[in-house]
Design an enzyme around this catalytic site. Sequence first.
Site, short mmCIF file in Angstrom:
data_model
loop_
_atom_site.label_atom_id
_atom_site.label_comp_id
_atom_site.label_asym_id
_atom_site.label_seq_id
_atom_site.Cartn_x
_atom_site.Cartn_y
_atom_site.Cartn_z
N LYS A 1 -38.55 -12.84 -42.81
CA LYS A 1 -39.73 -12.66 -41.94
C LYS A 1 -40.97 -13.04 -42.72
O LYS A 1 -41.02 -12.86 -43.95
CB LYS A 1 -39.84 -11.19 -41.50
N ASN B 1 -45.63 -12.22 -24.88
CA ASN B 1 -44.51 -13.12 -24.62
C ASN B 1 -43.27 -12.35 -24.14
O ASN B 1 -42.75 -12.59 -23.04
CB ASN B 1 -44.23 -13.89 -25.92
N VAL B 2 -42.83 -11.38 -24.92
CA VAL B 2 -41.56 -10.71 -24.62
C VAL B 2 -41.69 -9.79 -23.39
O VAL B 2 -40.87 -9.84 -22.47
CB VAL B 2 -41.08 -9.92 -25.85
N GLY C 1 -46.32 -3.29 -23.66
CA GLY C 1 -46.58 -4.60 -24.29
C GLY C 1 -46.33 -5.68 -23.26
O GLY C 1 -45.25 -5.73 -22.64
P1 NAD Z 1 -47.27 -10.91 -28.37
O1 NAD Z 1 -48.30 -10.96 -29.42
O2 NAD Z 1 -47.07 -12.06 -27.46
O3 NAD Z 1 -47.50 -9.62 -27.42
C1 NAD Z 1 -47.63 -8.33 -27.91
C2 NAD Z 1 -48.10 -7.44 -26.75
O4 NAD Z 1 -48.11 -6.08 -27.19
C3 NAD Z 1 -49.51 -7.75 -26.27
O5 NAD Z 1 -49.55 -7.58 -24.86
C4 NAD Z 1 -50.35 -6.66 -26.95
O6 NAD Z 1 -51.57 -6.40 -26.25
C5 NAD Z 1 -49.38 -5.52 -26.87
N1 NAD Z 1 -49.61 -4.41 -27.78
C6 NAD Z 1 -49.80 -4.43 -29.12
N2 NAD Z 1 -49.93 -3.18 -29.58
C7 NAD Z 1 -49.80 -2.37 -28.50
C8 NAD Z 1 -49.83 -0.96 -28.31
N3 NAD Z 1 -50.02 -0.13 -29.35
N4 NAD Z 1 -49.65 -0.46 -27.07
C9 NAD Z 1 -49.44 -1.28 -26.01
N5 NAD Z 1 -49.41 -2.62 -26.14
C10 NAD Z 1 -49.58 -3.13 -27.35
O7 NAD Z 1 -45.92 -10.54 -29.14
P2 NAD Z 1 -44.43 -10.83 -28.68
O8 NAD Z 1 -44.01 -12.13 -29.21
O9 NAD Z 1 -44.30 -10.53 -27.23
O10 NAD Z 1 -43.65 -9.72 -29.53
C11 NAD Z 1 -43.53 -8.37 -29.08
C12 NAD Z 1 -42.43 -7.69 -29.85
O11 NAD Z 1 -41.19 -8.38 -29.62
C13 NAD Z 1 -42.62 -7.67 -31.37
O12 NAD Z 1 -42.05 -6.49 -31.87
C14 NAD Z 1 -41.79 -8.85 -31.84
O13 NAD Z 1 -41.36 -8.72 -33.18
C15 NAD Z 1 -40.62 -8.76 -30.87
N6 NAD Z 1 -39.88 -10.00 -30.70
C16 NAD Z 1 -40.51 -11.15 -30.31
C17 NAD Z 1 -39.75 -12.31 -30.12
C18 NAD Z 1 -40.38 -13.55 -29.59
O14 NAD Z 1 -39.64 -14.47 -29.18
N7 NAD Z 1 -41.69 -13.67 -29.50
C19 NAD Z 1 -38.37 -12.31 -30.36
C20 NAD Z 1 -37.75 -11.10 -30.74
C21 NAD Z 1 -38.52 -9.97 -30.90
#
Ligand code: NAD
Length: 411
Positions: A81, A192-193, A189
């Site tokens: 990572k 993306n996910v 949240g």
């Molecule tokens: P992102 O940056 O696109 O979105 C994160 C979201 O979480 C945003 O809407 C943000 O406003 C919100 N957020 C952050 N802190 C918060 C809180 N305390 N309370 C409520 N909302 C909050 O990130 P992402 O890519 O969607 O990743 C989200 C999670 O999924 C992470 O843990 C990441 O490691 C995991 N993940 C992502 C992927 C991927 O393909 N992007 C793959 C596997 C796992």
Amino acid sequence: MSLSVYDVWSLADEWGPEKVVFVYDPDTGMRGVLVIDNTAIGPGKGGIRFTPTVTPVEVFRLARVMTWKCALAGLPFGGAKGGIMGDPNKVDRVAWMKSFAKAIKPYVPLQYVAATDMGTTELDMAVFAHEVGDVRACTGKPSEMGGIPHELGTTGYGVAVATDLTLKMLNKFGSISLDPREATVAIQGFGNVGSFTAKFLDELGYKIVAISDITGCIYNPEGLDIPHIMRDLQTEGSIDRLSRYEIYHKEKIFDVKSDVFIPAATSDTINSETAPKLIKAGTKLVIEAANIPTTSEAEKMLIEKGIWVVPDFVVNSGGVIGSFVEYKGGTEKEAFDLINYKITTNVKLVITLAQQNGSTPRKIAQEIAKTRVKRAMLLRRGAIDVAREYFARQKSLYEFMVPDLRNTTHP
Ligand code: NAD
């Protein structure tokens, strides 16, 4: 924020980390860390988290999740990572990304293959690959570069598949009494996910009653109009700007009555303060879309109350499975097909074994993943006899491993 390497080394164990690289660029002010946890199966795979609060210990914990995730998904990758400590919307993100890429270039792509994570997008991957000078430097690149961007919703798709199947299986086993067609879902949240999980669950007919992001939470017990909200967010940017809704504090998401809670934000959000709220809100199932969203103390509290927790490295592997297809030069359709196949296989295996053995999905999934990594570590040492003996002792588990280990290609 602690930047001490000793914090990470104190967590080192029989699996890793193999390398912890701290980087700093005095010209741009970029500070970052790369943790390569375990490369016995293949180059360490893992996204780059670009947030002001990311710490080396968090990057290490995320790298470890990647070790188990890739092993469980039967992919030829290890775990790693990256972390860049800054707000990507406040610093010169292109300069910082280039600077990070340049600093860790000696490890890319033979020991580390990057991807997106919180705070990074396909555009950052384009910058990263160009700076390293190798398209294999990362996955999740824009389609113009032959990539399969995570922005297609690969991870959220896998989470939705996992949620639907888990509910159906637990219902069939009688472990929870809940008709999947009636189930209500809350998603923390909405990046993306979270947003793609909502989209695909909505398409499967699930009622999403609450969503939140860092700015706030919206709630409707009758169900939210997800396609409409996604369209609005494209122009408004964040939940607090959705004028048609009453906006609650982001922590409200833990109080909303829902059957399924899906953390899709950052690490450790389900902790000893918030777990009791989920219990009170009647949650029956937690699907970890985010990486490491549940502290072990909180998981214990939930399990004691009969709440099932299906771990991150089982349900959110859609992104890395899609990455593997991109790495092989495959198509988007192949990526979605393989995600569906692998996540379905693994959820079936893990939920069935947990149910049969009175265990938890995390313990079962970890046991399978550890066995695969251990085998690769023994083979890497040339200890073929030891590896054989080890696997003879693990016979029953090994039987479960065989089909998946072979399934590294499109079914
Ligand atoms: P992102 O940056 O696109 O979105 C994160 C979201 O979480 C945003 O809407 C943000 O406003 C919100 N957020 C952050 N802190 C918060 C809180 N305390 N309370 C409520 N909302 C909050 O990130 P992402 O890519 O969607 O990743 C989200 C999670 O999924 C992470 O843990 C990441 O490691 C995991 N993940 C992502 C992927 C991927 O393909 N992007 C793959 C596997 C796992």
